[in-house]
Design a protein around this motif. Structure first.
Motif, PDB file in Angstrom:
ATOM      1  N   ASP A 178       1.032  -1.297   0.057  1.00  0.00           N
ATOM      2  CA  ASP A 178      -0.127   0.070   0.112  1.00  0.00           C
ATOM      3  C   ASP A 178       0.906   1.336  -0.004  1.00  0.00           C
ATOM      4  OD1 ASP A 178      -2.409  -1.399   0.462  1.00  0.00           O
ATOM      5  OD2 ASP A 178      -2.103  -1.483   2.562  1.00  0.00           O
ATOM      6  N   PHE A 179       0.614   2.234  -0.833  1.00  0.00           N
ATOM      7  CA  PHE A 179       1.527   3.380  -1.091  1.00  0.00           C
ATOM      8  C   PHE A 179       0.730   4.471  -0.227  1.00  0.00           C
ATOM      9  CE2 PHE A 179       2.599   0.355  -4.497  1.00  0.00           C
ATOM     10  CZ  PHE A 179       4.009   0.512  -4.282  1.00  0.00           C
ATOM     11  N   ILE A 180       1.279   5.023   0.564  1.00  0.00           N
ATOM     12  CA  ILE A 180       0.608   6.255   1.602  1.00  0.00           C
ATOM     13  C   ILE A 180       1.196   7.557   0.980  1.00  0.00           C
ATOM     14  CG2 ILE A 180      -0.068   6.806   3.812  1.00  0.00           C
ATOM     15  CD1 ILE A 180      -0.343   3.764   3.313  1.00  0.00           C
ATOM     16  N   PRO A 181       0.458   8.285   0.450  1.00  0.00           N
ATOM     17  CA  PRO A 181       0.836   9.670  -0.162  1.00  0.00           C
ATOM     18  C   PRO A 181       1.082  10.424   1.182  1.00  0.00           C
ATOM     19  CG  PRO A 181      -1.414   9.620  -0.276  1.00  0.00           C
ATOM     20  CD  PRO A 181      -1.232   8.208   0.229  1.00  0.00           C
ATOM     21  N   PRO A 182       1.832  11.644   0.808  1.00  0.00           N
ATOM     22  CA  PRO A 182       2.154  12.765   1.770  1.00  0.00           C
ATOM     23  C   PRO A 182       0.947  13.483   2.012  1.00  0.00           C
ATOM     24  CG  PRO A 182       3.306  13.063  -0.300  1.00  0.00           C
ATOM     25  CD  PRO A 182       2.668  11.976  -0.404  1.00  0.00           C
ATOM     26  N   ASP A 183       0.838  14.019   3.305  1.00  0.00           N
ATOM     27  CA  ASP A 183      -0.300  14.718   3.448  1.00  0.00           C
ATOM     28  C   ASP A 183      -0.769  16.130   2.797  1.00  0.00           C
ATOM     29  OD1 ASP A 183       1.571  16.678   4.617  1.00  0.00           O
ATOM     30  OD2 ASP A 183       0.915  16.505   6.668  1.00  0.00           O
ATOM     31  N   TYR A 184       0.419  16.597   2.136  1.00  0.00           N
ATOM     32  CA  TYR A 184       0.218  17.601   1.300  1.00  0.00           C
ATOM     33  C   TYR A 184      -0.618  17.221  -0.202  1.00  0.00           C
ATOM     34  CZ  TYR A 184       4.165  16.535  -1.864  1.00  0.00           C
ATOM     35  OH  TYR A 184       4.940  15.950  -2.628  1.00  0.00           O
ATOM     36  N   LEU A 185      -0.752  15.998  -0.396  1.00  0.00           N
ATOM     37  CA  LEU A 185      -1.413  15.330  -1.693  1.00  0.00           C
ATOM     38  C   LEU A 185      -2.730  14.794  -0.971  1.00  0.00           C
ATOM     39  CD1 LEU A 185       1.438  13.547  -3.637  1.00  0.00           C
ATOM     40  CD2 LEU A 185       0.044  15.509  -4.152  1.00  0.00           C
ATOM     41  N   ASP A 186      -2.592  14.335   0.144  1.00  0.00           N
ATOM     42  CA  ASP A 186      -4.021  13.606   0.752  1.00  0.00           C
ATOM     43  C   ASP A 186      -3.794  13.859   2.265  1.00  0.00           C
ATOM     44  OD1 ASP A 186      -6.022  12.090   1.504  1.00  0.00           O
ATOM     45  OD2 ASP A 186      -5.494  10.350   0.643  1.00  0.00           O
ATOM     46  N   PRO A 187      -4.671  14.911   2.688  1.00  0.00           N
ATOM     47  CA  PRO A 187      -4.596  15.144   4.045  1.00  0.00           C
ATOM     48  C   PRO A 187      -4.948  13.844   4.932  1.00  0.00           C
ATOM     49  CG  PRO A 187      -5.562  17.112   3.140  1.00  0.00           C
ATOM     50  CD  PRO A 187      -5.313  15.931   1.972  1.00  0.00           C
ATOM     51  N   LEU A 188      -5.697  13.097   4.377  1.00  0.00           N
ATOM     52  CA  LEU A 188      -6.321  11.689   5.171  1.00  0.00           C
ATOM     53  C   LEU A 188      -5.192  10.776   5.037  1.00  0.00           C
ATOM     54  CD1 LEU A 188      -9.837  11.910   4.466  1.00  0.00           C
ATOM     55  CD2 LEU A 188      -8.745  12.520   6.540  1.00  0.00           C
ATOM     56  N   ARG A 189      -4.315  10.833   4.035  1.00  0.00           N
ATOM     57  CA  ARG A 189      -3.233   9.724   3.914  1.00  0.00           C
ATOM     58  C   ARG A 189      -3.805   8.490   3.879  1.00  0.00           C
ATOM     59  NH1 ARG A 189       2.152   9.774   6.490  1.00  0.00           N
ATOM     60  NH2 ARG A 189       2.866   9.562   4.594  1.00  0.00           N
ATOM     61  N   ARG A 190      -4.798   8.416   2.654  1.00  0.00           N
ATOM     62  CA  ARG A 190      -5.245   7.412   2.175  1.00  0.00           C
ATOM     63  C   ARG A 190      -4.371   6.249   1.404  1.00  0.00           C
ATOM     64  NH1 ARG A 190     -10.433  10.801   1.024  1.00  0.00           N
ATOM     65  NH2 ARG A 190      -8.734  11.842  -0.175  1.00  0.00           N
ATOM     66  N   PRO A 191      -4.316   4.932   1.670  1.00  0.00           N
ATOM     67  CA  PRO A 191      -3.545   4.118   1.100  1.00  0.00           C
ATOM     68  C   PRO A 191      -4.043   3.906  -0.340  1.00  0.00           C
ATOM     69  CG  PRO A 191      -4.208   3.215   3.141  1.00  0.00           C
ATOM     70  CD  PRO A 191      -4.941   4.344   3.081  1.00  0.00           C
ATOM     71  N   ARG A 192      -3.065   3.608  -1.058  1.00  0.00           N
ATOM     72  CA  ARG A 192      -3.358   3.561  -2.757  1.00  0.00           C
ATOM     73  C   ARG A 192      -2.447   2.287  -3.207  1.00  0.00           C
ATOM     74  NH1 ARG A 192      -3.206   9.829  -5.158  1.00  0.00           N
ATOM     75  NH2 ARG A 192      -4.027  10.532  -3.212  1.00  0.00           N
ATOM     76  N   ARG A 193      -3.102   1.686  -4.365  1.00  0.00           N
ATOM     77  CA  ARG A 193      -2.499   0.678  -4.704  1.00  0.00           C
ATOM     78  C   ARG A 193      -2.315   0.862  -6.345  1.00  0.00           C
ATOM     79  NH1 ARG A 193      -4.009  -4.868  -1.876  1.00  0.00           N
ATOM     80  NH2 ARG A 193      -3.160  -4.551   0.088  1.00  0.00           N
ATOM     81  N   ASN A 194      -1.443  -0.181  -6.825  1.00  0.00           N
ATOM     82  CA  ASN A 194      -1.290  -0.087  -8.247  1.00  0.00           C
ATOM     83  C   ASN A 194      -2.216  -0.993  -8.798  1.00  0.00           C
ATOM     84  OD1 ASN A 194      -0.841  -0.664 -10.867  1.00  0.00           O
ATOM     85  ND2 ASN A 194       1.565  -0.642 -10.844  1.00  0.00           N
ATOM     86  N   THR A 195      -3.596  -0.734  -9.333  1.00  0.00           N
ATOM     87  CA  THR A 195      -4.573  -1.614  -9.876  1.00  0.00           C
ATOM     88  C   THR A 195      -4.312  -2.421 -11.143  1.00  0.00           C
ATOM     89  OG1 THR A 195      -5.907   0.159 -10.629  1.00  0.00           O
ATOM     90  CG2 THR A 195      -6.364  -0.263  -8.375  1.00  0.00           C
ATOM     91  N   CYS A 196      -3.251  -1.988 -11.725  1.00  0.00           N
ATOM     92  CA  CYS A 196      -2.936  -2.347 -13.161  1.00  0.00           C
ATOM     93  C   CYS A 196      -2.302  -3.851 -12.763  1.00  0.00           C
ATOM     94  CB  CYS A 196      -1.802  -1.659 -13.815  1.00  0.00           C
ATOM     95  SG  CYS A 196      -2.612  -0.184 -14.494  1.00  0.00           S
ATOM     96  N   HIS A 197      -1.894  -4.434 -11.697  1.00  0.00           N
ATOM     97  CA  HIS A 197      -1.236  -5.601 -11.349  1.00  0.00           C
ATOM     98  C   HIS A 197      -1.699  -6.542 -10.003  1.00  0.00           C
ATOM     99  CE1 HIS A 197       1.846  -4.427 -14.126  1.00  0.00           C
ATOM    100  NE2 HIS A 197       2.084  -3.010 -13.529  1.00  0.00           N
ATOM    101  N   LEU A 198      -3.117  -6.511 -10.248  1.00  0.00           N
ATOM    102  CA  LEU A 198      -3.696  -7.171  -9.259  1.00  0.00           C
ATOM    103  C   LEU A 198      -3.945  -8.639  -9.395  1.00  0.00           C
ATOM    104  CD1 LEU A 198      -6.418  -4.628  -7.865  1.00  0.00           C
ATOM    105  CD2 LEU A 198      -4.464  -5.191  -7.060  1.00  0.00           C
TER     106      LEU A 198
END
Length: 57
Positions: A37-57
């Motif tokens: 899970d990739f967690i963005p810095p707070d300046y991009l997402d203040p809630l720091r929601r995890p992101r995933r690469n959905t191209c390789h699931l």
């Protein structure tokens, strides 16, 4: 950064994305399913929601 070397805590990144993790404020955490899970810095997402690469699931 500074964590133990462990094959269960490994993900491959290209040079550009590796630099973003170390210098851009991103974090990587392994999800319960063993995928990163990739967690963005707070300046991009203040809630720091995890992101995933959905191209390789």
């Amino acid at each position: 950064l500074g964590g133990p070397t462990d094959l269960n805590n490994l993900t491959l990144l290209c040079e550009r994305h590796h630099r973003l993790i170390h210098c851009g404020g991103w974090e990587v955490r392994m999800g319960g399913d063993g995928r990163p899970d990739f967690i963005p810095p707070d300046y991009l997402d203040p809630l720091r929601r995890p992101r995933r690469n959905t191209c390789h699931l």
